[in-house]
Design a protein around this motif. Sequence first.
Motif, mmCIF file in Angstrom:
data_model
loop_
_atom_site.group_PDB
_atom_site.id
_atom_site.type_symbol
_atom_site.label_atom_id
_atom_site.label_comp_id
_atom_site.label_asym_id
_atom_site.label_seq_id
_atom_site.Cartn_x
_atom_site.Cartn_y
_atom_site.Cartn_z
ATOM 1 N N LEU A 1 8.703 3.475 1.832
ATOM 2 C CA LEU A 1 9.154 2.289 2.563
ATOM 3 C C LEU A 1 10.008 2.666 3.771
ATOM 4 O O LEU A 1 9.831 2.122 4.865
ATOM 5 N N VAL A 2 10.946 3.593 3.571
ATOM 6 C CA VAL A 2 11.783 4.029 4.693
ATOM 7 C C VAL A 2 10.939 4.751 5.744
ATOM 8 O O VAL A 2 11.108 4.548 6.959
ATOM 9 N N PHE A 3 10.017 5.572 5.280
ATOM 10 C CA PHE A 3 9.133 6.294 6.205
ATOM 11 C C PHE A 3 8.266 5.318 7.010
ATOM 12 O O PHE A 3 8.014 5.533 8.204
ATOM 13 N N SER A 4 7.842 4.233 6.378
ATOM 14 C CA SER A 4 7.042 3.221 7.081
ATOM 15 C C SER A 4 7.846 2.597 8.215
ATOM 16 O O SER A 4 7.317 2.379 9.316
ATOM 17 N N GLY A 5 9.122 2.285 7.938
ATOM 18 C CA GLY A 5 9.970 1.753 9.000
ATOM 19 C C GLY A 5 10.132 2.728 10.139
ATOM 20 O O GLY A 5 10.151 2.340 11.324
ATOM 21 N N VAL B 1 0.805 -1.223 0.000
ATOM 22 C CA VAL B 1 0.000 0.000 0.000
ATOM 23 C C VAL B 1 0.838 1.275 0.000
ATOM 24 O O VAL B 1 0.565 2.209 -0.770
ATOM 25 N N ILE B 2 1.857 1.326 0.845
ATOM 26 C CA ILE B 2 2.576 2.584 1.079
ATOM 27 C C ILE B 2 3.243 3.133 -0.192
ATOM 28 O O ILE B 2 3.106 4.330 -0.483
ATOM 29 N N PRO B 3 3.995 2.307 -0.979
ATOM 30 C CA PRO B 3 4.603 2.876 -2.186
ATOM 31 C C PRO B 3 3.578 3.469 -3.150
ATOM 32 O O PRO B 3 3.828 4.509 -3.762
ATOM 33 N N ILE B 4 2.414 2.824 -3.261
ATOM 34 C CA ILE B 4 1.372 3.340 -4.156
ATOM 35 C C ILE B 4 0.888 4.704 -3.665
ATOM 36 O O ILE B 4 0.700 5.639 -4.456
ATOM 37 N N MET B 5 0.699 4.840 -2.352
ATOM 38 C CA MET B 5 0.251 6.119 -1.795
ATOM 39 C C MET B 5 1.278 7.215 -2.050
ATOM 40 O O MET B 5 0.916 8.347 -2.421
ATOM 41 N N PHE B 6 2.564 6.905 -1.852
ATOM 42 C CA PHE B 6 3.597 7.925 -2.044
ATOM 43 C C PHE B 6 3.741 8.290 -3.523
ATOM 44 O O PHE B 6 4.018 9.448 -3.848
ATOM 45 N N GLU B 7 3.554 7.315 -4.404
ATOM 46 C CA GLU B 7 3.643 7.631 -5.830
ATOM 47 C C GLU B 7 2.526 8.574 -6.256
ATOM 48 O O GLU B 7 2.719 9.439 -7.115
ATOM 49 N N ARG B 8 1.356 8.413 -5.665
ATOM 50 C CA ARG B 8 0.253 9.323 -5.987
ATOM 51 C C ARG B 8 0.503 10.722 -5.440
ATOM 52 O O ARG B 8 -0.085 11.690 -5.917
ATOM 53 N N LEU B 9 1.363 10.806 -4.438
ATOM 54 C CA LEU B 9 1.792 12.110 -3.927
ATOM 55 C C LEU B 9 2.989 12.646 -4.703
ATOM 56 O O LEU B 9 3.577 13.657 -4.314
ATOM 57 N N SER C 1 11.080 4.889 16.881
ATOM 58 C CA SER C 1 10.839 6.332 16.842
ATOM 59 C C SER C 1 9.376 6.661 16.583
ATOM 60 O O SER C 1 8.998 7.837 16.629
ATOM 61 N N GLY C 2 8.547 5.636 16.309
ATOM 62 C CA GLY C 2 7.130 5.857 16.023
ATOM 63 C C GLY C 2 6.243 5.056 16.952
ATOM 64 O O GLY C 2 6.253 5.249 18.164
ATOM 65 N N TRP C 3 5.469 4.138 16.367
ATOM 66 C CA TRP C 3 4.508 3.355 17.145
ATOM 67 C C TRP C 3 5.153 2.201 17.918
ATOM 68 O O TRP C 3 4.485 1.553 18.711
ATOM 69 N N ASN C 4 6.392 1.930 17.637
ATOM 70 C CA ASN C 4 7.137 0.873 18.336
ATOM 71 C C ASN C 4 6.497 -0.512 18.164
ATOM 72 O O ASN C 4 6.533 -1.353 19.065
ATOM 73 N N ILE D 1 11.508 -5.081 2.204
ATOM 74 C CA ILE D 1 11.664 -5.278 3.657
ATOM 75 C C ILE D 1 12.997 -4.712 4.125
ATOM 76 O O ILE D 1 13.106 -4.166 5.233
ATOM 77 N N PHE D 2 14.019 -4.810 3.295
ATOM 78 C CA PHE D 2 15.316 -4.214 3.634
ATOM 79 C C PHE D 2 15.179 -2.701 3.824
ATOM 80 O O PHE D 2 15.732 -2.129 4.776
ATOM 81 N N PHE D 3 14.415 -2.034 2.947
ATOM 82 C CA PHE D 3 14.241 -0.586 3.084
ATOM 83 C C PHE D 3 13.396 -0.240 4.313
ATOM 84 O O PHE D 3 13.636 0.773 4.980
ATOM 85 N N VAL D 4 12.400 -1.075 4.606
ATOM 86 C CA VAL D 4 11.624 -0.852 5.828
ATOM 87 C C VAL D 4 12.525 -0.989 7.049
ATOM 88 O O VAL D 4 12.433 -0.205 8.002
ATOM 89 N N ASP D 5 13.407 -1.985 7.040
ATOM 90 C CA ASP D 5 14.330 -2.189 8.150
ATOM 91 C C ASP D 5 15.264 -0.995 8.320
ATOM 92 O O ASP D 5 15.630 -0.630 9.443
ATOM 93 N N LEU D 6 15.647 -0.364 7.221
ATOM 94 C CA LEU D 6 16.457 0.852 7.320
ATOM 95 C C LEU D 6 15.713 1.928 8.110
ATOM 96 O O LEU D 6 16.303 2.645 8.932
ATOM 97 N N GLY D 7 14.404 2.032 7.857
ATOM 98 C CA GLY D 7 13.610 3.010 8.594
ATOM 99 C C GLY D 7 13.544 2.705 10.078
ATOM 100 O O GLY D 7 13.497 3.623 10.916
ATOM 101 N N LEU D 8 13.552 1.401 10.425
ATOM 102 C CA LEU D 8 13.529 1.026 11.843
ATOM 103 C C LEU D 8 14.776 1.494 12.575
ATOM 104 O O LEU D 8 14.748 1.736 13.790
#
Length: 713
Positions: A50-54, A34-42, A60-63, A289-296
């Motif tokens: 993906l990084v922002f989701s992490g 879902v997230i990449p599609i939302m960002f592409e529309r923006l 640093s977010g919802w933990n 998942i690697f990019f999400v992990d970078l965000g973590l």
Amino acid sequence: MELISQVLVLEPTSQVLGKEPIVPFAILLVVILVIPIMFERLRLPGLVGLVFSGLVLGPSGWNLFQSDSPMINLLSDIGLIYLLFVAGLEIDLEQFRRKTSRAFGFASFTFSVPLVMGTLVGLILGYGWNTSILIGSLFASYTLLAYPIISRLGVINNEAVSVTIGATIFTNIGAVLILAICVAVAHAEVFSFAKLLTLSGWLVIYSVAVVTGFDWAGKEFFKRSGDEEGNKFLFVLLSVFLAAVGAQLIGVEKIVGAFLAGLAVNEAVGEGPVKEKVVFIGSVLFIPIFFVDLGLLIDLPAFVNNLNTLKLTLLIVVGLIVSKLIAALLTKLVYRYKWQEMLTMWSLSLPQVGTTLAATLVGYQSGLLPVEVLHSVIVLMLVTSTLGPLITSRIAVGLNSPPADEDSAPPLVEENASETDNAFTIVVPIYNPQTQQYLIEMAALLARQSHGKIIPLAIATAAAHMDAPQLEASLQRSEWLLNKATKQSRALGVGAEPMLRIDDAFAQGISRAAREQKANLIVMGWGKRTGLRARLFGNVIDGVLWASHCPVAVTRLVESPKKIQRILVPIENLTAPTLQPVQFAQMLAEANQSHITVLNVCDRRTSSSKIAWRRSHLSLLVSKLALANAPEIQIIAHENVAQAILQAARLYDLVILPFIRNRTSPGGLAISDVTTQLARQLTCSIIMLGEPQRTQTTNLIMSTTVSSITSAV
């Protein structure tokens, strides 16, 4: 009662997530989808999402997720290995061979200047030599995120662009080797020059063994495996992880082995369905998942509140941009390129995604790079992955791609096609009785115009025993379809030679029969299976397009081909091999006395002089086809290629599209072609013409849309 009340008390969400690994995995899948599609529309790159989701899901977010989660660590490690493997697999060796000397020259500049700049940044900020050199190596490589843009603009044959593409092999290898040496030196208890020489020697021996050994083994295995795509797929995966394990055994990072494995099996895999499946698995699951992990790993409060981190980030971003500009300028002075070519080389070498991020994470995990550098490089990735393609889309518009003789498109119909032995042969696979009539009509029109013949082809699926009831039923149905097709073709005044074949699979049966009959063209109906299973294992159309020796026309006809009067042929790249759809349209137009329009959509910022050049260049290319009636040439300046074609297609009965598969970025995140959108939204008849593999550089549609990195441009 007390026991019941304790049972009814709901556990905290964090405890549920900790006990049920399937829950965080399901959340990851939702995020990736879902997230990449939302960002592409923006109008933002999907990577940012993906990084922002992490960042949001992490400490640093919802933990909800922890960076030390065993499941996420495993999937992220696989994504890291996959990222470097795909970087090696996607290196264009052909472009490298064409411009070896100049590619090496540009690589020397764009590697050494950023290396020195990054090392100076590290030393200025007080880091040691080992850490500073590693920071410099992060500047040295680059990722060709803008490849789809230059492909769409038709400037890949421009020398400066070819040199930039070819140089990636030097920059990526250099960056990976420096990473291996820096990490090994950091882990050494006692460092000495002798140990460095020993490590370098083992690294050279290991690299040669992997590249030559896996290359030989891959070619031999693929040669002996025939059509067993599953075994080829497993061999490629085994090569990746064997090379990664081998790298760790000699004391270097596993991503070094993964990159070398990609380089080793590059030619063995080639451009084919096996490569598509290997890249697809990584691009839809492990690499995101690697990019999400970078965000973590991002500690947002520490990043925002630490002045030194902000200073480091500014120095790294500015240093990278300036050093790449200096490298491109030096290349311009040495090889006398134009300013526009120099700026294009600079913009193409800006994005820092694949090798840079992988090396940064390895350096951070090994303790060689502090968390401040990790934060800064993530920001660098976000900035350059947006800025580089954006600049390329504006600068490369004005480049000229010199025509090459080897690019001339082979004619669909030879001059002596009327002779018996060389009669134009059209194979028409039949399976669906409802679409069979229009397929035969289309083939009959083309065969009549080219004085050729039709071969209706029916495939009966083989069984273990030739007397099996299901095989007998399949044979009876195939014979009924062939009899019907023969009557239809004779009614249209065209000779038909029906052919019944027993084969294990439809795609292989069609491509083999076409080769045996020396077919000039295959006319097929539209396949409907386009879901996950089709992406993983392919469908009949995919298989035929990959294996066929001749052009394949995939049709979706909404009315009889005999009623087609206006034909639109959008041409994306101004190169001769893409003009076979024009030849195909001419054959159909002469049979129906139809009108043809050849359409090219350029960037809306294209100047009037450049539009005039494109019109004259396209007219020249079309004139070389020696068509009986010259088609109308239209050039439209529009910001959205797909929308421009959709608007123009409203006035036409048929749109003929080249069936093109996009090159994926070395990060494995594929960019979908405009053809994907057109196929979904066009309401008129469509023919997608797939050219044989030998005449394409990057073939077919890859509609994997995990992250359209350049959608913002």
